[in-house]
Write an enzyme that holds these catalytic residues in place. Sequence first.
Site, PDB file in Angstrom:
ATOM      1  N   LYS A 176      76.226  50.348   3.806  1.00 48.39           N
ATOM      2  CA  LYS A 176      75.562  49.895   2.572  1.00 48.39           C
ATOM      3  C   LYS A 176      76.534  49.903   1.382  1.00 48.39           C
ATOM      4  O   LYS A 176      77.340  50.814   1.252  1.00 48.39           O
ATOM      5  CB  LYS A 176      74.377  50.818   2.255  1.00 48.39           C
ATOM      6  CG  LYS A 176      73.339  50.882   3.373  1.00 48.39           C
ATOM      7  CD  LYS A 176      72.254  51.906   3.083  1.00 48.39           C
ATOM      8  CE  LYS A 176      72.756  53.331   3.121  1.00 48.39           C
ATOM      9  NZ  LYS A 176      71.680  54.345   3.085  1.00 48.39           N
ATOM     10  N   THR A 209      68.340  53.588  -9.619  1.00 47.53           N
ATOM     11  CA  THR A 209      68.526  53.255  -8.206  1.00 47.53           C
ATOM     12  C   THR A 209      68.197  54.432  -7.282  1.00 47.53           C
ATOM     13  O   THR A 209      68.553  54.417  -6.109  1.00 47.53           O
ATOM     14  CB  THR A 209      69.991  52.838  -7.953  1.00 47.53           C
ATOM     15  OG1 THR A 209      70.830  53.918  -8.391  1.00 47.53           O
ATOM     16  CG2 THR A 209      70.363  51.577  -8.686  1.00 47.53           C
ATOM     17  N   GLY A 211      66.675  56.534  -4.630  1.00 44.86           N
ATOM     18  CA  GLY A 211      65.806  56.261  -3.483  1.00 44.86           C
ATOM     19  C   GLY A 211      66.100  54.963  -2.745  1.00 44.86           C
ATOM     20  O   GLY A 211      65.379  54.624  -1.801  1.00 44.86           O
ATOM     21  N   THR A 212      67.156  54.271  -3.127  1.00 40.61           N
ATOM     22  CA  THR A 212      67.431  52.980  -2.458  1.00 40.61           C
ATOM     23  C   THR A 212      67.696  53.153  -0.962  1.00 40.61           C
ATOM     24  O   THR A 212      67.215  52.374  -0.140  1.00 40.61           O
ATOM     25  CB  THR A 212      68.648  52.263  -3.074  1.00 40.61           C
ATOM     26  OG1 THR A 212      69.713  53.203  -3.192  1.00 40.61           O
ATOM     27  CG2 THR A 212      68.340  51.636  -4.401  1.00 40.61           C
ATOM     28  N   GLY A 213      68.481  54.186  -0.618  1.00 37.84           N
ATOM     29  CA  GLY A 213      68.850  54.377   0.796  1.00 37.84           C
ATOM     30  C   GLY A 213      67.641  54.746   1.635  1.00 37.84           C
ATOM     31  O   GLY A 213      67.437  54.198   2.733  1.00 37.84           O
ATOM     32  N   CYS A 214      66.817  55.666   1.115  1.00 36.54           N
ATOM     33  CA  CYS A 214      65.597  56.069   1.840  1.00 36.54           C
ATOM     34  C   CYS A 214      64.681  54.864   2.008  1.00 36.54           C
ATOM     35  O   CYS A 214      64.088  54.648   3.068  1.00 36.54           O
ATOM     36  CB  CYS A 214      64.853  57.157   1.068  1.00 36.54           C
ATOM     37  SG  CYS A 214      65.835  58.646   0.830  1.00 36.54           S
TER      38      CYS A 214
HETATM   39  N1  LIG Z   1      72.263  47.273  -7.746  1.00 41.96           N
HETATM   40  C1  LIG Z   1      71.857  46.873  -6.540  1.00 41.96           C
HETATM   41  N2  LIG Z   1      71.481  45.577  -6.315  1.00 41.96           N
HETATM   42  C2  LIG Z   1      71.060  45.159  -5.114  1.00 41.96           C
HETATM   43  N3  LIG Z   1      70.986  45.978  -4.034  1.00 41.96           N
HETATM   44  C3  LIG Z   1      71.352  47.253  -4.181  1.00 41.96           C
HETATM   45  C4  LIG Z   1      71.814  47.784  -5.427  1.00 41.96           C
HETATM   46  N4  LIG Z   1      72.075  49.111  -5.252  1.00 41.96           N
HETATM   47  C5  LIG Z   1      71.794  49.400  -3.971  1.00 41.96           C
HETATM   48  N5  LIG Z   1      71.370  48.292  -3.311  1.00 41.96           N
HETATM   49  C6  LIG Z   1      70.949  48.202  -1.928  1.00 41.96           C
HETATM   50  O1  LIG Z   1      70.146  49.350  -1.643  1.00 41.96           O
HETATM   51  C7  LIG Z   1      70.320  49.736  -0.291  1.00 41.96           C
HETATM   52  C8  LIG Z   1      70.744  51.184  -0.245  1.00 41.96           C
HETATM   53  O2  LIG Z   1      72.137  51.260  -0.483  1.00 41.96           O
HETATM   54  P1  LIG Z   1      72.896  52.457  -1.182  1.00 41.96           P
HETATM   55  O3  LIG Z   1      72.373  52.564  -2.565  1.00 41.96           O
HETATM   56  O4  LIG Z   1      74.332  52.227  -0.989  1.00 41.96           O
HETATM   57  O5  LIG Z   1      72.400  53.687  -0.297  1.00 41.96           O
HETATM   58  P2  LIG Z   1      72.237  55.251  -0.623  1.00 41.96           P
HETATM   59  O6  LIG Z   1      71.017  55.359  -1.498  1.00 41.96           O
HETATM   60  O7  LIG Z   1      72.033  55.843   0.723  1.00 41.96           O
HETATM   61  O8  LIG Z   1      73.480  55.701  -1.320  1.00 41.96           O
HETATM   62  C9  LIG Z   1      71.347  48.773   0.295  1.00 41.96           C
HETATM   63  O9  LIG Z   1      70.686  47.729   0.939  1.00 41.96           O
HETATM   64  C10 LIG Z   1      72.096  48.285  -0.934  1.00 41.96           C
HETATM   65  O10 LIG Z   1      72.685  47.020  -0.748  1.00 41.96           O
HETATM   66  C1  LIG Z   2      64.916  64.683  -0.107  1.00 42.90           C
HETATM   67  C2  LIG Z   2      65.938  63.631  -0.283  1.00 42.90           C
HETATM   68  N1  LIG Z   2      66.263  62.836   0.767  1.00 42.90           N
HETATM   69  C3  LIG Z   2      67.186  61.864   0.611  1.00 42.90           C
HETATM   70  C4  LIG Z   2      67.820  61.661  -0.591  1.00 42.90           C
HETATM   71  C5  LIG Z   2      68.816  60.543  -0.758  1.00 42.90           C
HETATM   72  O1  LIG Z   2      68.298  59.574  -1.648  1.00 42.90           O
HETATM   73  P1  LIG Z   2      68.829  58.057  -1.772  1.00 42.90           P
HETATM   74  O2  LIG Z   2      67.824  57.172  -1.089  1.00 42.90           O
HETATM   75  O3  LIG Z   2      68.868  57.787  -3.266  1.00 42.90           O
HETATM   76  O4  LIG Z   2      70.160  57.988  -1.120  1.00 42.90           O
HETATM   77  C6  LIG Z   2      67.463  62.496  -1.669  1.00 42.90           C
HETATM   78  N2  LIG Z   2      68.036  62.346  -2.883  1.00 42.90           N
HETATM   79  N3  LIG Z   2      66.523  63.475  -1.486  1.00 42.90           N
END
Ligand SMILES: Nc1ncnc2c1ncn2[C@@H]1O[C@H](COP(=O)(O)OP(=O)(O)O)[C@@H](O)[C@H]1O
Ligand SMILES: Cc1ncc(COP(=O)(O)O)c(N)n1
Length: 266
Positions: A176, A209, A211-214
């Site tokens: 990601k 942003t 919670g995007t990964g979850c």
């Molecule tokens: N500013 C953004 N615009 C569009 N998509 C985004 C943006 N930030 C994150 N994403 C998307 O959100 C999802 C989670 O990615 P990321 O934020 O890298 O994960 P994590 O929360 O685990 O660090 C991916 O599909 C990523 O492309």
């Molecule tokens: C309990 C818990 N689980 C996972 C994440 C990762 O969050 P994100 O989706 O922003 O990477 C978090 N911050 N807290």
Amino acid sequence: MAYIPPVALTIAGSDSGGGAGIQADLRTFSFHAVHGTSALTCITAQNTQGVSRVDALAPEAIIAQIEAVFTDMGVQALKTGMLLNQPIIEAVTDYLKGLVDVDCVIDPVMVSRTGAQLIDDNAIAALKKLIPLATVLTPNRYEAEILSGQSIKTLEHMKTAAQAIHGLGAKAVIVKGGGFDNELRGIDVWYDGTTLTKLTTSCIDTADTHGTGCTLSAAITANLALGHTPFEAAKRAKEYVTQALNYSLRIGTGQGPVGHFYPLLT
Ligand SMILES: Nc1ncnc2c1ncn2[C@@H]1O[C@H](COP(=O)(O)OP(=O)(O)O)[C@@H](O)[C@H]1O
Ligand SMILES: Cc1ncc(COP(=O)(O)O)c(N)n1
């Protein structure tokens, strides 16, 4: 009217701020009309600024929750999120190994986008043993660096990392790109052993942003539970997280959460 819904399970931590973890997963399942079940691994005291405390549950308590769900309901797909420590990861891995016909999305939660480490050091080795069970594995940029052993600064690096991580045994890997601060922000790379491709949506210009990964991994899980192929599930999940970012919530003094309930606002 009796309705038999698809059922999904999340094995993850609680986020008191409601933006990530179990709270994000269950909301995402609901907005896909999938019944969400949960096995809590730990409780974080967390808000839009960060995590101030983590309390783990005993591995037996976590397995009991998973077992309660599996012995009673048909679960089509599950995801794992924050598994925190080695004993939890090993117990979950042992349980998941015995499952048949359940798609597993493994979100290898180790480092948050803000750089906060979310699991113990010795848990990383244990996590590598969970990876072969993944239908889809979803590391962020920093997690992909740890798993591939290479630094990731370009699209080419994301591709080589996805290929290297696929070698750890996951059926498909999504590296990601949310952690970039350039044109790669929001671009993900998919690799399933044959197809190496970008998953691209528009980049949303927001600082909220959390919670995007979850949300992405929960949306993949929901779409797998609905019967989509892993690649189609990933594409649909990317659309969902993009829309949720488009309607992200300006709450708290730090990084606000994504807006899972955007379908109610449009
Ligand atoms: N500013 C953004 N615009 C569009 N998509 C985004 C943006 N930030 C994150 N994403 C998307 O959100 C999802 C989670 O990615 P990321 O934020 O890298 O994960 P994590 O929360 O685990 O660090 C991916 O599909 C990523 O492309
Ligand atoms: C309990 C818990 N689980 C996972 C994440 C990762 O969050 P994100 O989706 O922003 O990477 C978090 N911050 N807290």
